[in-house]
Scaffold this motif. Structure first.
Motif, PDB file in Angstrom:
ATOM      1  N   TRP A  49       1.271  -1.587   0.002  1.00 20.15           N
ATOM      2  CA  TRP A  49       0.087  -0.187   0.274  1.00 20.15           C
ATOM      3  C   TRP A  49       0.803   1.412  -0.247  1.00 20.15           C
ATOM      4  O   TRP A  49       0.394   2.562  -0.311  1.00 20.15           O
ATOM      5  CB  TRP A  49      -0.943  -0.085   1.321  1.00 20.15           C
ATOM      6  CG  TRP A  49      -1.280   1.613   1.567  1.00 20.15           C
ATOM      7  CD1 TRP A  49      -1.695   2.783   2.034  1.00 20.15           C
ATOM      8  CD2 TRP A  49      -2.402   2.552  -0.047  1.00 20.15           C
ATOM      9  NE1 TRP A  49      -1.649   3.385   1.767  1.00 20.15           N
ATOM     10  CE2 TRP A  49      -2.437   3.617   0.491  1.00 20.15           C
ATOM     11  CE3 TRP A  49      -3.459   1.524  -1.321  1.00 20.15           C
ATOM     12  CZ2 TRP A  49      -3.035   4.483  -0.393  1.00 20.15           C
ATOM     13  CZ3 TRP A  49      -4.105   2.561  -1.685  1.00 20.15           C
ATOM     14  CH2 TRP A  49      -3.673   4.010  -0.956  1.00 20.15           C
ATOM     15  N   GLU A  53      -0.216   4.056  -2.337  1.00 22.45           N
ATOM     16  CA  GLU A  53      -0.159   5.018  -2.548  1.00 22.45           C
ATOM     17  C   GLU A  53       1.135   6.812  -2.748  1.00 22.45           C
ATOM     18  O   GLU A  53       0.265   7.923  -3.175  1.00 22.45           O
ATOM     19  CB  GLU A  53       0.056   5.402  -1.092  1.00 22.45           C
ATOM     20  CG  GLU A  53       0.136   6.863   0.157  1.00 22.45           C
ATOM     21  CD  GLU A  53       0.627   6.885   1.221  1.00 22.45           C
ATOM     22  OE1 GLU A  53      -0.525   6.551   2.006  1.00 22.45           O
ATOM     23  OE2 GLU A  53       1.319   7.115   2.035  1.00 22.45           O
ATOM     24  N   LEU A  93      -9.234  -2.188  -5.361  1.00 21.53           N
ATOM     25  CA  LEU A  93      -8.556  -2.655  -4.536  1.00 21.53           C
ATOM     26  C   LEU A  93      -8.709  -4.272  -5.319  1.00 21.53           C
ATOM     27  O   LEU A  93      -7.741  -4.858  -5.257  1.00 21.53           O
ATOM     28  CB  LEU A  93      -8.042  -1.722  -3.520  1.00 21.53           C
ATOM     29  CG  LEU A  93      -7.927  -0.948  -2.887  1.00 21.53           C
ATOM     30  CD1 LEU A  93      -8.070  -0.982  -1.266  1.00 21.53           C
ATOM     31  CD2 LEU A  93      -6.908  -0.647  -3.687  1.00 21.53           C
ATOM     32  N   VAL A 117      -3.060  -4.591   2.343  1.00 19.71           N
ATOM     33  CA  VAL A 117      -3.924  -3.638   1.116  1.00 19.71           C
ATOM     34  C   VAL A 117      -4.750  -2.263   1.418  1.00 19.71           C
ATOM     35  O   VAL A 117      -4.782  -1.141   2.255  1.00 19.71           O
ATOM     36  CB  VAL A 117      -3.800  -3.772  -0.739  1.00 19.71           C
ATOM     37  CG1 VAL A 117      -4.222  -2.335  -1.123  1.00 19.71           C
ATOM     38  CG2 VAL A 117      -2.964  -4.164  -0.631  1.00 19.71           C
ATOM     39  N   TYR A 121      -4.531   0.953   3.085  1.00 15.94           N
ATOM     40  CA  TYR A 121      -5.615   2.595   2.691  1.00 15.94           C
ATOM     41  C   TYR A 121      -6.808   3.307   4.238  1.00 15.94           C
ATOM     42  O   TYR A 121      -5.918   4.288   3.728  1.00 15.94           O
ATOM     43  CB  TYR A 121      -6.727   1.860   1.975  1.00 15.94           C
ATOM     44  CG  TYR A 121      -7.660   2.840   0.929  1.00 15.94           C
ATOM     45  CD1 TYR A 121      -7.162   3.602  -0.294  1.00 15.94           C
ATOM     46  CD2 TYR A 121      -8.391   3.687   1.508  1.00 15.94           C
ATOM     47  CE1 TYR A 121      -7.740   4.655  -0.907  1.00 15.94           C
ATOM     48  CE2 TYR A 121      -9.561   4.691   1.089  1.00 15.94           C
ATOM     49  CZ  TYR A 121      -8.608   4.708  -0.288  1.00 15.94           C
ATOM     50  OH  TYR A 121     -10.094   6.866  -0.836  1.00 15.94           O
TER      51      TYR A 121
END
Ligand code: ZN
Ligand code: ZN
Length: 186
Positions: A49, A53, A93, A117, A121
């Motif tokens: 992640w 990001e 996702l 993930v 988030y």
């Protein structure tokens, strides 16, 4: 994009529910080895992640014509309720992480990776919310990330695309130094 207050805050509730459901799936796994694989995949998902990001923010939100205006709304009004509806982010996702991982590694690892993930988030959403809306008390983790992210917003230089970690900006050379000129803090 602009969201209703309800839609903006729904991430903070929807994500823990989906993550808890996936964790329950793991606990129901048949062997301890499967549970260990799930946990390992979840840890890998959290790290994945942080890279997503960085890449999504740097490339999609600041370079791809379709997303740039949506993200510019946040840059123009950092305190407005701007984001992605939960059903779109969970679904994206799911399609982008769970499905390919399922095909490659099977459903157990795919569910752990997806959960990791989503934990990342969810944490990103909390950190980004506190950076803009939270009390400005000194904090060992959030205080540094606040001034880091505000340099992304207000420095004339482009950089500081990571929100929960400064790691990938340092790896890819997009960190804006502390001494760069900033316009104003909000
Ligand atoms: Zn940005
Ligand atoms: Zn921001």
């Amino acid at each position: 994009m602009h969201l209703s207050k309800f839609s903006y805050y729904s991430d903070f509730v929807v994500y823990p529910i989906v993550i808890t459901a996936l964790s329950a799936f793991s606990v129901a796994g048949e062997t301890w080895l499967m549970r260990a694989h799930w946990l390992g995949a979840a840890a890998a998902g959290i790290v994945l992640w942080t890279l997503l990001e960085y890449v999504l923010h740097r490339v999609a939100l600041h370079r791809i014509a379709y997303f740039v205006p949506l993200h510019n709304v946040h840059h123009a009004s950092p305190l407005a309720f701007v984001g992605t509806p939960s059903w779109i982010s969970v679904g994206s996702l799911g399609c982008g992480i769970f499905l390919p991982a399922w095909l490659c590694f099977g459903v157990n690892v795919a569910s752990g990776l997806w959960a990791g993930v989503m934990i990342g988030y969810w944490w990103y959403g909390i950190v980004h919310h506190i950076i803009h809306h939270g009390a400005r008390k000194p904090h060992w983790y959030l205080g540094g990330l606040r001034s880091w992210h505000l340099r992304h917003h207000y420095s004339p230089k482009s950089g500081n695309f990571g929100v929960t970690t400064t790691l990938w900006d340092n790896v890819f050379g997009t960190a804006i130094s502390m001494h760069s000129k900033t316009v104003t803090f909000r």
